[in-house]
Design a protein around this motif. Structure first.
Motif, PDB file in Angstrom:
ATOM      1  N   GLU A 133      -0.976   2.383  -8.984  1.00 27.27           N
ATOM      2  CA  GLU A 133      -0.259   2.615  -9.007  1.00 27.27           C
ATOM      3  C   GLU A 133       0.663   1.267  -8.310  1.00 27.27           C
ATOM      4  O   GLU A 133       1.101   1.828  -7.873  1.00 27.27           O
ATOM      5  CB  GLU A 133      -0.952   4.015  -7.375  1.00 27.27           C
ATOM      6  CG  GLU A 133       0.173   4.500  -7.350  1.00 27.27           C
ATOM      7  CD  GLU A 133       1.035   5.459  -7.553  1.00 27.27           C
ATOM      8  OE1 GLU A 133       2.450   5.824  -8.204  1.00 27.27           O
ATOM      9  OE2 GLU A 133      -0.182   5.792  -7.846  1.00 27.27           O
ATOM     10  N   SER A 134       0.090   0.747  -7.720  1.00 28.14           N
ATOM     11  CA  SER A 134       1.067  -0.602  -7.215  1.00 28.14           C
ATOM     12  C   SER A 134       1.563  -1.582  -8.156  1.00 28.14           C
ATOM     13  O   SER A 134       2.081  -1.895  -8.324  1.00 28.14           O
ATOM     14  CB  SER A 134      -0.019  -1.632  -6.576  1.00 28.14           C
ATOM     15  OG  SER A 134      -0.724  -0.434  -5.311  1.00 28.14           O
ATOM     16  N   ARG A 135       0.968  -1.730  -9.676  1.00 26.81           N
ATOM     17  CA  ARG A 135       1.424  -1.803 -10.553  1.00 26.81           C
ATOM     18  C   ARG A 135       2.738  -1.375 -11.143  1.00 26.81           C
ATOM     19  O   ARG A 135       3.793  -1.587 -11.537  1.00 26.81           O
ATOM     20  CB  ARG A 135       0.790  -2.213 -12.047  1.00 26.81           C
ATOM     21  CG  ARG A 135      -0.086  -3.481 -11.792  1.00 26.81           C
ATOM     22  CD  ARG A 135      -0.968  -3.676 -12.820  1.00 26.81           C
ATOM     23  NE  ARG A 135      -1.973  -2.417 -13.640  1.00 26.81           N
ATOM     24  CZ  ARG A 135      -2.981  -2.349 -12.743  1.00 26.81           C
ATOM     25  NH1 ARG A 135      -4.171  -3.918 -11.778  1.00 26.81           N
ATOM     26  NH2 ARG A 135      -3.887  -1.727 -13.159  1.00 26.81           N
ATOM     27  N   THR A 148       4.688   0.804  -9.314  1.00 23.97           N
ATOM     28  CA  THR A 148       5.385   0.334  -8.311  1.00 23.97           C
ATOM     29  C   THR A 148       6.143  -0.682  -8.943  1.00 23.97           C
ATOM     30  O   THR A 148       7.088  -1.131  -8.388  1.00 23.97           O
ATOM     31  CB  THR A 148       5.204   0.788  -6.547  1.00 23.97           C
ATOM     32  OG1 THR A 148       4.873   2.021  -6.327  1.00 23.97           O
ATOM     33  CG2 THR A 148       6.263   0.387  -5.874  1.00 23.97           C
ATOM     34  N   SER A 195       0.888  -0.820  -0.150  1.00 22.79           N
ATOM     35  CA  SER A 195       0.309   0.016   0.369  1.00 22.79           C
ATOM     36  C   SER A 195       0.825   0.998   0.453  1.00 22.79           C
ATOM     37  O   SER A 195       0.619   2.487   1.287  1.00 22.79           O
ATOM     38  CB  SER A 195      -0.892  -0.198   1.474  1.00 22.79           C
ATOM     39  OG  SER A 195      -1.988  -1.277   1.208  1.00 22.79           O
ATOM     40  N   LEU A 220       3.577  -8.242  -8.402  1.00 18.05           N
ATOM     41  CA  LEU A 220       2.618  -6.965  -7.802  1.00 18.05           C
ATOM     42  C   LEU A 220       1.656  -8.380  -7.266  1.00 18.05           C
ATOM     43  O   LEU A 220       1.657  -9.857  -8.048  1.00 18.05           O
ATOM     44  CB  LEU A 220       2.187  -6.928  -9.035  1.00 18.05           C
ATOM     45  CG  LEU A 220       0.213  -6.577  -8.144  1.00 18.05           C
ATOM     46  CD1 LEU A 220       0.908  -4.979  -7.341  1.00 18.05           C
ATOM     47  CD2 LEU A 220       0.293  -5.648  -9.373  1.00 18.05           C
ATOM     48  N   ALA A 255      -0.733  -5.372  -3.177  1.00 22.56           N
ATOM     49  CA  ALA A 255      -2.314  -4.606  -2.967  1.00 22.56           C
ATOM     50  C   ALA A 255      -3.322  -5.224  -2.544  1.00 22.56           C
ATOM     51  O   ALA A 255      -3.375  -6.244  -3.355  1.00 22.56           O
ATOM     52  CB  ALA A 255      -1.718  -3.950  -4.497  1.00 22.56           C
ATOM     53  N   HIS A 312      -6.934  -0.605   2.474  1.00 20.59           N
ATOM     54  CA  HIS A 312      -5.220  -0.484   2.331  1.00 20.59           C
ATOM     55  C   HIS A 312      -4.347  -1.096   4.113  1.00 20.59           C
ATOM     56  O   HIS A 312      -3.124  -1.239   3.773  1.00 20.59           O
ATOM     57  CB  HIS A 312      -5.316   1.031   3.125  1.00 20.59           C
ATOM     58  CG  HIS A 312      -4.296   1.598   2.908  1.00 20.59           C
ATOM     59  ND1 HIS A 312      -3.971   2.312   1.583  1.00 20.59           N
ATOM     60  CD2 HIS A 312      -3.185   2.134   3.838  1.00 20.59           C
ATOM     61  CE1 HIS A 312      -2.804   3.044   1.274  1.00 20.59           C
ATOM     62  NE2 HIS A 312      -2.421   2.836   2.871  1.00 20.59           N
ATOM     63  N   ARG A 336       3.092   3.812  -3.135  1.00 21.30           N
ATOM     64  CA  ARG A 336       3.403   4.831  -4.144  1.00 21.30           C
ATOM     65  C   ARG A 336       5.221   4.859  -3.892  1.00 21.30           C
ATOM     66  O   ARG A 336       5.507   5.649  -3.421  1.00 21.30           O
ATOM     67  CB  ARG A 336       3.000   5.733  -3.909  1.00 21.30           C
ATOM     68  CG  ARG A 336       2.523   6.845  -3.683  1.00 21.30           C
ATOM     69  CD  ARG A 336       1.409   7.873  -3.859  1.00 21.30           C
ATOM     70  NE  ARG A 336       0.167   7.939  -4.855  1.00 21.30           N
ATOM     71  CZ  ARG A 336      -1.127   7.444  -3.689  1.00 21.30           C
ATOM     72  NH1 ARG A 336      -0.959   8.211  -2.006  1.00 21.30           N
ATOM     73  NH2 ARG A 336      -1.959   7.053  -4.445  1.00 21.30           N
ATOM     74  N   VAL A 366       5.221  -6.271  -4.119  1.00 20.65           N
ATOM     75  CA  VAL A 366       4.322  -5.572  -4.016  1.00 20.65           C
ATOM     76  C   VAL A 366       3.612  -5.515  -3.462  1.00 20.65           C
ATOM     77  O   VAL A 366       2.339  -6.817  -4.296  1.00 20.65           O
ATOM     78  CB  VAL A 366       4.433  -4.345  -4.791  1.00 20.65           C
ATOM     79  CG1 VAL A 366       2.998  -3.221  -4.565  1.00 20.65           C
ATOM     80  CG2 VAL A 366       5.801  -3.075  -5.707  1.00 20.65           C
TER      81      VAL A 366
END
Length: 276
Positions: free
Chosen positions: A212-214, A216, A107, A225, A201, A233, A109, A199
């Protein structure tokens, strides 16, 4: 009991909470022999907010962590951070390169705040110190930390979060929000982090969206991911088992990477000896 040669794991908590948010992951990792460190970040849990002239900065929190690890005699480790903890993790990578053997960001960025988001954080920091505005602010923002499904299925978790935020030191909340608002862009830091990474999410996260997570995850040379269904969150609290599984999978990748590096180093040494 900690297994010999097992990689330690450091879990950094989210804003407004403390180390207790990682209870399920701590249990699951320790059960498999890993040493787990769950520090309270400055101003939260049992750690007071230091009084000093320095402006709020996550660099200070990252340096706190480095001292904590030194005190525990920990060299290489798996670094895991949720929300504010993930921003601290990125600051740690920048300030203490080479110490983390693997990385999990939940969670968060990689970019700095846009002007509107920064203004909202600074507005929160001002309002949380106002006795008249604090309760309305907490009641409005805290439920957004979990997904809509969690709010329906587990109202007791929302009640717990509300209690946690009400118990937190308003000065610490304000300091932390100002520190997060001041953080730099970490895209280059993540591009340079050539280590096993994930990451994580929540697919119901309204604060850090899926795209945004993708982005990152794509910055990390060895990033993956993991989307957690039905979570917002705070996936460690909303969906503890999928988060623990993702961390165990990352630990396996990290151990494999370390073994491969050791084998390559041994081969290189042997070849060098034959050449002599």
């Amino acid at each position: 009991m900690t297994g010999s040669g097992m990689l330690p794991v450091v879990l950094l908590h989210a804003l407004s909470l403390d180390a207790s948010m990682w209870e399920a992951q701590r249990h699951g990792l320790e059960e498999r022999g890993h040493r787990v460190i769950t520090p309270d970040q400055r101003g939260f849990g049992r750690v007071p907010l230091p009084l000093g002239p320095e402006p709020p900065s996550l660099d200070l929190v990252a340096d706190d962590l480095a001292r904590t690890l030194d005190g525990h005699g920990i060299g290489r480790f798996l670094l895991v951070g949720s929300s504010m903890g993930a921003y601290t993790a990125m600051a740690f990578l920048r300030r203490h390169p080479g110490r983390a053997a693997g990385l999990a960001l939940l969670s968060a960025r990689a970019t700095a705040d846009e002007p509107e988001a920064r203004a909202q954080r600074l507005g929160f920091a001002e309002a949380i110190g106002d006795d008249r505005a604090r309760e309305r602010l907490i009641a409005r923002t805290t439920p957004l930390l979990v997904g809509a499904g969690t709010r329906r299925r587990r109202p007791e978790l929302v009640d717990r979060l509300l209690a946690d935020v009400r118990r937190a030191d308003p000065a610490a909340l304000a300091w932390a929000q100002r520190a997060i608002a001041a953080r730099p862009d970490s895209a280059d830091t993540l591009r340079g982090a050539d280590l096993p990474a994930v990451v994580i999410a929540g697919d119901e996260d309204v604060l850090v969206g899926a795209e945004e997570s993708r982005r990152t995850a794509a910055l990390l040379p060895r990033g993956r991911l993991v989307a957690v269904a039905g979570a917002g969150h705070l996936q460690p609290l909303e969906a503890p088992e999928p988060v623990t599984r993702a961390l165990l999978e990352l630990l396996a990748r990290t151990a494999g990477s370390a073994d491969a590096a050791a084998t390559a180093a041994t081969t290189e040494t042997a070849e060098g000896a034959r050449a002599c």
